[in-house]
Scaffold this motif. Structure first.
Motif, PDB file in Angstrom:
ATOM      1  N   ALA A 168       1.298  -0.859   0.126  1.00 52.96           N
ATOM      2  CA  ALA A 168       0.171   0.559   0.001  1.00 52.96           C
ATOM      3  C   ALA A 168       0.596   1.145  -0.188  1.00 52.96           C
ATOM      4  CB  ALA A 168      -0.824  -0.063   1.354  1.00 52.96           C
ATOM      5  N   GLN A 169       2.236   1.555   0.460  1.00 51.76           N
ATOM      6  CA  GLN A 169       2.851   1.952   0.462  1.00 51.76           C
ATOM      7  C   GLN A 169       3.282   2.953  -0.723  1.00 51.76           C
ATOM      8  OE1 GLN A 169       5.781   1.774   3.524  1.00 51.76           O
ATOM      9  NE2 GLN A 169       4.933   1.577   5.281  1.00 51.76           N
ATOM     10  N   ARG A 170       3.544   1.945  -1.687  1.00 53.63           N
ATOM     11  CA  ARG A 170       4.176   1.678  -2.732  1.00 53.63           C
ATOM     12  C   ARG A 170       3.241   2.177  -3.608  1.00 53.63           C
ATOM     13  NH1 ARG A 170       9.605   1.366  -3.742  1.00 53.63           N
ATOM     14  NH2 ARG A 170      11.062   0.647  -2.477  1.00 53.63           N
ATOM     15  N   LEU A 171       1.630   2.096  -3.333  1.00 52.07           N
ATOM     16  CA  LEU A 171       0.714   2.236  -4.110  1.00 52.07           C
ATOM     17  C   LEU A 171       0.167   3.998  -4.109  1.00 52.07           C
ATOM     18  CD1 LEU A 171      -1.333  -0.795  -3.764  1.00 52.07           C
ATOM     19  CD2 LEU A 171      -0.433  -0.454  -6.444  1.00 52.07           C
ATOM     20  N   ALA A 172       0.257   3.907  -2.977  1.00 46.51           N
ATOM     21  CA  ALA A 172       0.458   5.303  -2.409  1.00 46.51           C
ATOM     22  C   ALA A 172       1.288   6.235  -3.550  1.00 46.51           C
ATOM     23  CB  ALA A 172       0.020   5.733  -0.586  1.00 46.51           C
ATOM     24  N   ALA A 173       2.590   6.280  -2.987  1.00 47.01           N
ATOM     25  CA  ALA A 173       3.097   6.507  -3.514  1.00 47.01           C
ATOM     26  C   ALA A 173       3.092   6.631  -5.470  1.00 47.01           C
ATOM     27  CB  ALA A 173       5.090   6.789  -3.590  1.00 47.01           C
ATOM     28  N   ILE A 174       2.341   6.392  -6.017  1.00 52.88           N
ATOM     29  CA  ILE A 174       1.925   5.294  -7.517  1.00 52.88           C
ATOM     30  C   ILE A 174       1.126   7.089  -7.203  1.00 52.88           C
ATOM     31  CG2 ILE A 174       0.990   4.689  -9.238  1.00 52.88           C
ATOM     32  CD1 ILE A 174       2.220   2.036  -8.347  1.00 52.88           C
ATOM     33  N   ALA A 175      -0.362   6.781  -6.572  1.00 54.71           N
ATOM     34  CA  ALA A 175      -1.377   7.234  -6.386  1.00 54.71           C
ATOM     35  C   ALA A 175      -0.883   8.735  -6.298  1.00 54.71           C
ATOM     36  CB  ALA A 175      -2.878   7.197  -5.521  1.00 54.71           C
ATOM     37  N   GLU A 176      -0.256   9.341  -5.422  1.00 53.77           N
ATOM     38  CA  GLU A 176       0.219  10.519  -5.607  1.00 53.77           C
ATOM     39  C   GLU A 176       0.387  11.876  -7.590  1.00 53.77           C
ATOM     40  OE1 GLU A 176       2.919  11.760  -2.669  1.00 53.77           O
ATOM     41  OE2 GLU A 176       1.597  10.836  -0.953  1.00 53.77           O
ATOM     42  N   ARG A 177       0.754  10.900  -7.431  1.00 52.11           N
ATOM     43  CA  ARG A 177       1.723  11.654  -8.766  1.00 52.11           C
ATOM     44  C   ARG A 177       0.563  11.139 -10.670  1.00 52.11           C
ATOM     45  NH1 ARG A 177       7.519  10.717 -10.616  1.00 52.11           N
ATOM     46  NH2 ARG A 177       8.274  11.447  -8.763  1.00 52.11           N
ATOM     47  N   TYR A 178       0.133   9.613 -10.615  1.00 51.54           N
ATOM     48  CA  TYR A 178      -0.613   9.376 -11.138  1.00 51.54           C
ATOM     49  C   TYR A 178      -1.996   9.159 -10.712  1.00 51.54           C
ATOM     50  CZ  TYR A 178       3.360   8.039 -13.634  1.00 51.54           C
ATOM     51  OH  TYR A 178       5.159   7.895 -14.148  1.00 51.54           O
TER      52      TYR A 178
END
Length: 204
Positions: A141-151
């Motif tokens: 989820a931490q990795r996915l959250a970083a993606i969601a911040e940009r995309y």
């Protein structure tokens, strides 16, 4: 440097894990572990008070190894890209390749094996298994959250559910690969999840 005692303990754990994944915890006897580890009964009980302590240490070690494996792949992905989406895509590709390179069918998941026989374990071991699953959720989820911040996502999806989906893909694929005796299933399903992430975050 590990000591001789530590090496022997790890050998016992290796043998016990292999047998448990093949026959289940109930079907695994201390005598069988002793025989296949080439140790005495006293040697076994020098390292473990009994089967319950063995079960706990097996699960602790399994979760530690899984966490280390995931972080190793993420570290490699981070070296290859600074973009969070590409890092996740690389991680999934590396994971799929590692599974495809296994010499045989995946041996199975110890968390799943314990869950199927949960009545055999005390609350401490059950809690340990739950914490292991939650740690995977947190890491993904931490990795996915970083993606969601940009995309921005094409379809709004809770990140914890998207993280749990990856765990479900892994666990389900392990079961399928063992039942059908086709190790390629695990790598294939990881790549399907990878394709979904690309579509969801608009990189297809």
């Amino acid at each position: 440097m590990t000591t001789r005692g530590e090496d022997r303990r790890e050998k016992i754990l290796d043998v016990a894990q292999r047998i448990v994944l093949q026959k289940g915890f109930t079907g695994t006897s201390i005598e069988e572990i002793i025989e296949q580890s080439f140790i005495t009964k006293g040697g076994f009980f020098y390292h473990f008070k009994g089967k319950t302590e063995l079960a706990k240490r097996l699960l602790e070690r399994y979760l530690e190894q899984d966490e280390a494996f995931f972080r190793m792949l993420f570290d490699r992905a981070d070296e290859l890209s600074e973009d969070p989406l590409q890092q996740m895509l690389i991680f999934l590709k590396l994971y799929a390749e590692a599974m495809n390179d296994l010499p045989g069918v995946h041996p199975g998941c110890l968390v799943a094996a314990y869950t199927y026989e949960s009545q055999q374990f005390d609350d401490e071991i059950k809690q340990l298994a739950a914490e292991g699953m939650l740690s995977w959720r947190s890491l993904f989820a931490q990795r996915l959250a970083a993606i969601a911040e940009r995309y921005p996502m094409k379809i709004e999806t809770p990140l914890t559910e998207l993280a749990d989906m990856l765990t479900s893909v892994i666990e389900g694929s392990i079961v399928m690969s063992r039942v059908l005796q086709r190790n390629a299933i695990l790598g294939q399903q990881l790549m399907q999840y990878r394709a979904y992430i690309r579509i969801l975050f608009g990189d297809a």
